[in-house]
Design a protein around this motif. Structure first.
Motif, PDB file in Angstrom:
ATOM      1  N   ALA A 119      40.591 -91.955 -40.945  1.00  0.00           N
ATOM      2  CA  ALA A 119      39.295 -91.448 -40.482  1.00  0.00           C
ATOM      3  C   ALA A 119      39.305 -91.277 -38.972  1.00  0.00           C
ATOM      4  O   ALA A 119      38.783 -90.272 -38.439  1.00  0.00           O
ATOM      5  N   ALA A 120      39.915 -92.241 -38.249  1.00  0.00           N
ATOM      6  CA  ALA A 120      39.987 -92.139 -36.790  1.00  0.00           C
ATOM      7  C   ALA A 120      40.833 -90.934 -36.387  1.00  0.00           C
ATOM      8  O   ALA A 120      40.479 -90.184 -35.463  1.00  0.00           O
ATOM      9  N   LEU A 121      41.964 -90.738 -37.119  1.00  0.00           N
ATOM     10  CA  LEU A 121      42.803 -89.576 -36.823  1.00  0.00           C
ATOM     11  C   LEU A 121      42.047 -88.277 -37.089  1.00  0.00           C
ATOM     12  O   LEU A 121      42.164 -87.304 -36.308  1.00  0.00           O
ATOM     13  N   MET A 122      41.272 -88.280 -38.179  1.00  0.00           N
ATOM     14  CA  MET A 122      40.468 -87.085 -38.481  1.00  0.00           C
ATOM     15  C   MET A 122      39.445 -86.841 -37.374  1.00  0.00           C
ATOM     16  O   MET A 122      39.245 -85.694 -36.950  1.00  0.00           O
ATOM     17  N   ASP A 123      38.833 -87.938 -36.887  1.00  0.00           N
ATOM     18  CA  ASP A 123      37.874 -87.802 -35.785  1.00  0.00           C
ATOM     19  C   ASP A 123      38.560 -87.264 -34.532  1.00  0.00           C
ATOM     20  O   ASP A 123      38.026 -86.393 -33.834  1.00  0.00           O
ATOM     21  N   ILE A 124      39.745 -87.823 -34.262  1.00  0.00           N
ATOM     22  CA  ILE A 124      40.490 -87.353 -33.077  1.00  0.00           C
ATOM     23  C   ILE A 124      40.864 -85.887 -33.248  1.00  0.00           C
ATOM     24  O   ILE A 124      40.745 -85.082 -32.302  1.00  0.00           O
ATOM     25  N   ARG A 125      41.298 -85.517 -34.433  1.00  0.00           N
ATOM     26  CA  ARG A 125      41.667 -84.119 -34.679  1.00  0.00           C
ATOM     27  C   ARG A 125      40.441 -83.213 -34.509  1.00  0.00           C
ATOM     28  O   ARG A 125      40.542 -82.126 -33.926  1.00  0.00           O
ATOM     29  N   LYS A 126      39.303 -83.686 -35.029  1.00  0.00           N
ATOM     30  CA  LYS A 126      38.078 -82.899 -34.858  1.00  0.00           C
ATOM     31  C   LYS A 126      37.749 -82.762 -33.376  1.00  0.00           C
ATOM     32  O   LYS A 126      37.361 -81.693 -32.895  1.00  0.00           O
ATOM     33  N   VAL A 128      39.850 -82.990 -30.863  1.00  0.00           N
ATOM     34  CA  VAL A 128      40.829 -82.084 -30.239  1.00  0.00           C
ATOM     35  C   VAL A 128      40.493 -80.640 -30.585  1.00  0.00           C
ATOM     36  O   VAL A 128      40.557 -79.750 -29.734  1.00  0.00           O
ATOM     37  N   ALA A 129      40.125 -80.428 -31.839  1.00  0.00           N
ATOM     38  CA  ALA A 129      39.763 -79.064 -32.247  1.00  0.00           C
ATOM     39  C   ALA A 129      38.548 -78.580 -31.470  1.00  0.00           C
ATOM     40  O   ALA A 129      38.511 -77.424 -30.998  1.00  0.00           O
ATOM     41  N   LEU A 130      37.556 -79.460 -31.319  1.00  0.00           N
ATOM     42  CA  LEU A 130      36.372 -79.082 -30.552  1.00  0.00           C
ATOM     43  C   LEU A 130      36.718 -78.812 -29.097  1.00  0.00           C
ATOM     44  O   LEU A 130      36.225 -77.843 -28.487  1.00  0.00           O
ATOM     45  N   LEU A 131      37.592 -79.667 -28.539  1.00  0.00           N
ATOM     46  CA  LEU A 131      38.020 -79.440 -27.152  1.00  0.00           C
ATOM     47  C   LEU A 131      38.785 -78.125 -27.030  1.00  0.00           C
ATOM     48  O   LEU A 131      38.603 -77.362 -26.062  1.00  0.00           O
ATOM     49  N   SER A 132      39.637 -77.894 -28.015  1.00  0.00           N
ATOM     50  CA  SER A 132      40.405 -76.640 -27.993  1.00  0.00           C
ATOM     51  C   SER A 132      39.469 -75.451 -28.098  1.00  0.00           C
ATOM     52  O   SER A 132      39.641 -74.427 -27.390  1.00  0.00           O
ATOM     53  N   MET A 135      37.759 -75.071 -24.836  1.00  0.00           N
ATOM     54  CA  MET A 135      38.648 -74.482 -23.829  1.00  0.00           C
ATOM     55  C   MET A 135      38.851 -72.997 -24.097  1.00  0.00           C
ATOM     56  O   MET A 135      38.837 -72.168 -23.176  1.00  0.00           O
ATOM     57  N   ALA A 136      39.038 -72.699 -25.367  1.00  0.00           N
ATOM     58  CA  ALA A 136      39.226 -71.290 -25.701  1.00  0.00           C
ATOM     59  C   ALA A 136      37.967 -70.505 -25.355  1.00  0.00           C
ATOM     60  O   ALA A 136      38.034 -69.354 -24.889  1.00  0.00           O
ATOM     61  N   GLU A 137      36.843 -71.156 -25.553  1.00  0.00           N
ATOM     62  CA  GLU A 137      35.578 -70.495 -25.224  1.00  0.00           C
ATOM     63  C   GLU A 137      35.482 -70.240 -23.722  1.00  0.00           C
ATOM     64  O   GLU A 137      35.046 -69.170 -23.278  1.00  0.00           O
TER      65      GLU A 137
END
Length: 173
Positions: A119-126, A128-132, A135-137
Motif C-alpha cells: 500500500a505504501a509503494l502504491m501511495d508512493i507510485r501515485k 510519483v505519478a502525480l508529481l510527474s 511536472m509534465a503540466e
C-alpha cells in the motif's frame, strides 16, 4: 467303742448300699458324666482346632495384606507415571499449540506488513505519478510551439547537464 469299730451287720448293709449306689451310678451316672467329659473334650479339641485355623488365617492375612500393599504401591506408581506422562503430553501439546499460534500471528503480521508495504509503494507510485503529471503540466504550460521557446528550453537543459543537475526537472524562469 462302738463308735470307732462298726458292727458286722452295719458293715454288711453299708457294703450293699454302696454296691447299689455304685451300680446306679455305673448304670446311669457315669455314662452321663463320661459323655459330658467326652463332649467337653471334643469341644476343647474343636476350640483348639478353630484357634489353630484362626492363627493360620491371621498369618495368611498378614501375607495377603503385604501382597495388597505391594499391589497398591505398584498401582500408585503406575498412576503417578501416567499422570506424569499426561502432564508432559499436555505441556508438549501446549508448547506446540503456542508455537503454532505464534507462527500464525507472525505469518499474519508478515502478511499485514507486506500489504502495508504494498500500500505504501502504491501511495508512493501515485505520488510519483502525480508529481510527474504536475511536472509534465508545468512543462506543457510553457510555450513550446515556437522555435524560440524550444531553443530556450534546450539551452536550459544543456546548462543543467553541464552543471551536473537533473535535466528531467526543468525550473520555471
Amino acid at each position: 467303742m462302738n463308735l470307732i469299730t462298726p458292727d458286722s451287720g452295719l458293715l454288711f448293709w453299708m457294703v450293699i448300699i454302696f454296691g447299689i449306689v455304685f451300680f446306679i451310678l455305673w448304670k446311669f451316672g457315669f455314662p452321663i458324666i463320661t459323655g459330658m467329659v467326652d463332649k467337653r473334650t471334643e469341644h476343647i479339641d474343636q476350640s483348639l482346632k478353630l484357634a489353630q485355623e484362626a492363627e493360620d488365617r491371621i498369618r495368611n492375612l498378614g501375607v495377603e495384606q503385604q501382597a495388597i500393599l505391594d499391589k497398591t504401591k505398584a498401582e500408585q506408581a503406575r498412576i503417578l507415571k501416567e499422570a506424569s506422562d499426561a502432564k508432559k503430553a499436555i505441556i508438549e501439546s501446549a508448547k506446540e499449540e503456542a508455537s503454532a499460534q505464534a507462527k500464525k500471528i507472525l505469518d499474519r503480521a508478515k502478511t499485514e506488513i507486506a500489504a502495508e508495504k504494498e500500500a505504501a509503494l502504491m501511495d508512493i507510485r501515485k505520488e510519483v505519478a502525480l508529481l510527474s503529471i504536475n511536472m509534465a503540466e508545468k512543462v506543457t504550460r510553457r510555450d513550446l510551439s515556437t522555435d524560440e521557446g524550444q531553443m530556450h528550453y534546450i539551452d536550459v537543459l544543456l546548462d543543467e547537464l553541464k552543471k551536473g543537475g537533473n535535466p528531467s526537472a526543468p525550473k520555471d524562469n
